[in-house]
Motif scaffolding. Sequence first.
Motif, mmCIF file in Angstrom:
data_model
loop_
_atom_site.group_PDB
_atom_site.id
_atom_site.type_symbol
_atom_site.label_atom_id
_atom_site.label_comp_id
_atom_site.label_asym_id
_atom_site.label_seq_id
_atom_site.Cartn_x
_atom_site.Cartn_y
_atom_site.Cartn_z
ATOM 1 N N GLU A 46 -4.217 -2.596 -25.305
ATOM 2 C CA GLU A 46 -3.261 -3.226 -26.034
ATOM 3 C C GLU A 46 -2.268 -2.437 -26.605
ATOM 4 O OE1 GLU A 46 -2.376 -6.555 -26.404
ATOM 5 O OE2 GLU A 46 -4.080 -6.979 -25.103
ATOM 6 N N LYS A 49 0.074 -1.182 -23.560
ATOM 7 C CA LYS A 49 0.954 -2.297 -23.308
ATOM 8 C C LYS A 49 2.161 -2.167 -24.329
ATOM 9 C CE LYS A 49 -1.936 -5.880 -21.772
ATOM 10 N NZ LYS A 49 -2.426 -7.188 -21.870
ATOM 11 N N ARG A 50 1.735 -1.744 -25.474
ATOM 12 C CA ARG A 50 2.843 -1.835 -26.495
ATOM 13 C C ARG A 50 3.642 -0.497 -26.198
ATOM 14 N NH1 ARG A 50 2.179 -1.319 -32.922
ATOM 15 N NH2 ARG A 50 4.195 -2.254 -33.614
ATOM 16 N N PHE A 87 -2.346 2.973 -32.990
ATOM 17 C CA PHE A 87 -2.408 1.516 -32.679
ATOM 18 C C PHE A 87 -3.761 1.056 -32.460
ATOM 19 C CE2 PHE A 87 -1.219 -2.681 -30.817
ATOM 20 C CZ PHE A 87 -0.921 -3.259 -31.875
#
Length: 173
Positions: A46, A49-50, A87
Amino acid sequence: MNVYKQNRHAHSVGWSTWHFEWCTKYRYKIFTKEKLKNVCLIAIQEAAKRGKIEIVEMEVDIDHVHVIASLPMTMSPAKALHLLKGFSSWLIFAQIPKLRYRYPKGHLWSPGKFAASVGHITLENAKKYLEEHHAKDLNPTNWNPRPVAKRRGRPKGEALARGGRQIFTKRFR
């Protein structure tokens, strides 16, 4: 020539593929259970992807993470590591709140990191290394329970300057 066509961008041609590795803080072995490893894998995916980072290969061990990632041409490897570690840590703490007992200040990853560029020729070698590394962790053969301490001070046999006296460049009063 096919490699160059695949890696064409708006005003540049090239690739930026990196092998990253980072550890948990204090090298705690927190990813022993399969559930925790899966949460970590999903959190790193994730985060990638961000940050528009393409993950080629990834492995989570009990106390560290290996990632082979393809970065945008405008992103530095330090920035990519910052995005992935920051993150993913935030997501892991959100999914597993009891992890705060182990890390009360909220720092899951250690500040240290490893980054090495991977060319299009050696990409297969980097993938092979990850597979062999995982197999080596399952069967440790060269483990030494009592490592030899390094010697402090001047190397043995090295003489002091000017007849055994120390040389100072400044006068101390």
